[in-house]
Design an enzyme around this catalytic site. Sequence first.
Site, mmCIF file in Angstrom:
data_model
loop_
_atom_site.group_PDB
_atom_site.id
_atom_site.type_symbol
_atom_site.label_atom_id
_atom_site.label_comp_id
_atom_site.label_asym_id
_atom_site.label_seq_id
_atom_site.Cartn_x
_atom_site.Cartn_y
_atom_site.Cartn_z
ATOM 1 N N HIS A 1 -3.444 1.022 8.081
ATOM 2 C CA HIS A 1 -2.106 1.618 7.963
ATOM 3 C C HIS A 1 -2.123 2.809 7.011
ATOM 4 C CE1 HIS A 1 2.452 1.037 7.599
ATOM 5 N NE2 HIS A 1 2.176 1.908 6.634
ATOM 6 N N GLU A 2 -2.767 2.634 5.854
ATOM 7 C CA GLU A 2 -2.759 3.699 4.843
ATOM 8 C C GLU A 2 -3.629 4.883 5.268
ATOM 9 O OE1 GLU A 2 -0.472 3.540 2.777
ATOM 10 O OE2 GLU A 2 -0.055 1.427 3.102
ATOM 11 N N HIS B 1 -1.812 7.089 7.545
ATOM 12 C CA HIS B 1 -0.889 8.014 6.855
ATOM 13 C C HIS B 1 -1.569 9.347 6.541
ATOM 14 C CE1 HIS B 1 2.938 6.092 6.148
ATOM 15 N NE2 HIS B 1 2.400 5.006 5.617
ATOM 16 N N GLY C 1 0.834 -1.202 0.000
ATOM 17 C CA GLY C 1 0.000 0.000 0.000
ATOM 18 C C GLY C 1 0.861 1.241 0.000
ATOM 19 N N GLN D 1 3.228 9.891 1.101
ATOM 20 C CA GLN D 1 4.527 9.222 1.035
ATOM 21 C C GLN D 1 5.318 9.607 -0.211
ATOM 22 O OE1 GLN D 1 2.649 5.192 2.064
ATOM 23 N NE2 GLN D 1 4.719 4.994 2.825
ATOM 24 N N CYS E 1 6.706 -0.409 6.510
ATOM 25 C CA CYS E 1 6.250 0.771 5.783
ATOM 26 C C CYS E 1 7.312 1.172 4.777
ATOM 27 C CB CYS E 1 6.002 1.909 6.775
ATOM 28 S SG CYS E 1 5.444 3.434 6.008
ATOM 29 N N LEU E 2 6.886 1.528 3.579
ATOM 30 C CA LEU E 2 7.854 1.937 2.558
ATOM 31 C C LEU E 2 8.619 3.189 2.964
ATOM 32 C CD1 LEU E 2 5.871 1.270 -0.731
ATOM 33 C CD2 LEU E 2 7.786 -0.024 0.195
HETATM 34 ZN ZN ZN Z 1 3.277 3.164 5.447
#
Ligand code: ZN
Length: 153
Positions: A131-132, A135, A47, A52, A89-90
């Site tokens: 999670h997203e 963000h 995701g 991000q 997480c990216l």
């Molecule tokens: Zn993340």
Amino acid sequence: MALRQIRLYDDPLLRKTSKTVNQVDDKIRLLLDDMAETMYHSKIGGGLAAVQIGILKRLVVIDMGQGLIKLVNPVIINKEGTQKVIEGCLSIPNKWGKLNRPASVTIKALNENGDEITITGTGDLAKCICHEIDHLEGVLFTDFVEEYLDPIQ
Ligand code: ZN
């Protein structure tokens, strides 16, 4: 489409609240495509939120193996149960932690055509949706981690 650069670690933008998208137009659709390309390029990400890649708009892409989901202005309307999950997480590479998430969530959002959709996700999809959407509020999974796993070598 274009690969976008992912904001990392303590980049202050990651702590900002993203803004509601007022109109789902070609610019938004292109952004969602770029987000998907950037997510797939990473290979490990399921995701990605627009913040991000440095854009404070309420846009999310998710693919937890059930196909690509593009969400505009997603809102959680129901949560059920809890599950213990492992997340990464990216924006926080090579860090994995254990935390609790709802076992099931239902969201409302707009799709890339501006139509209202409702999605219920369980298991990994519920985890990823939470999670997203976090963000979009400037919240990171590390805020909830109970225990970190050893870094992957
Ligand atoms: Zn993340």
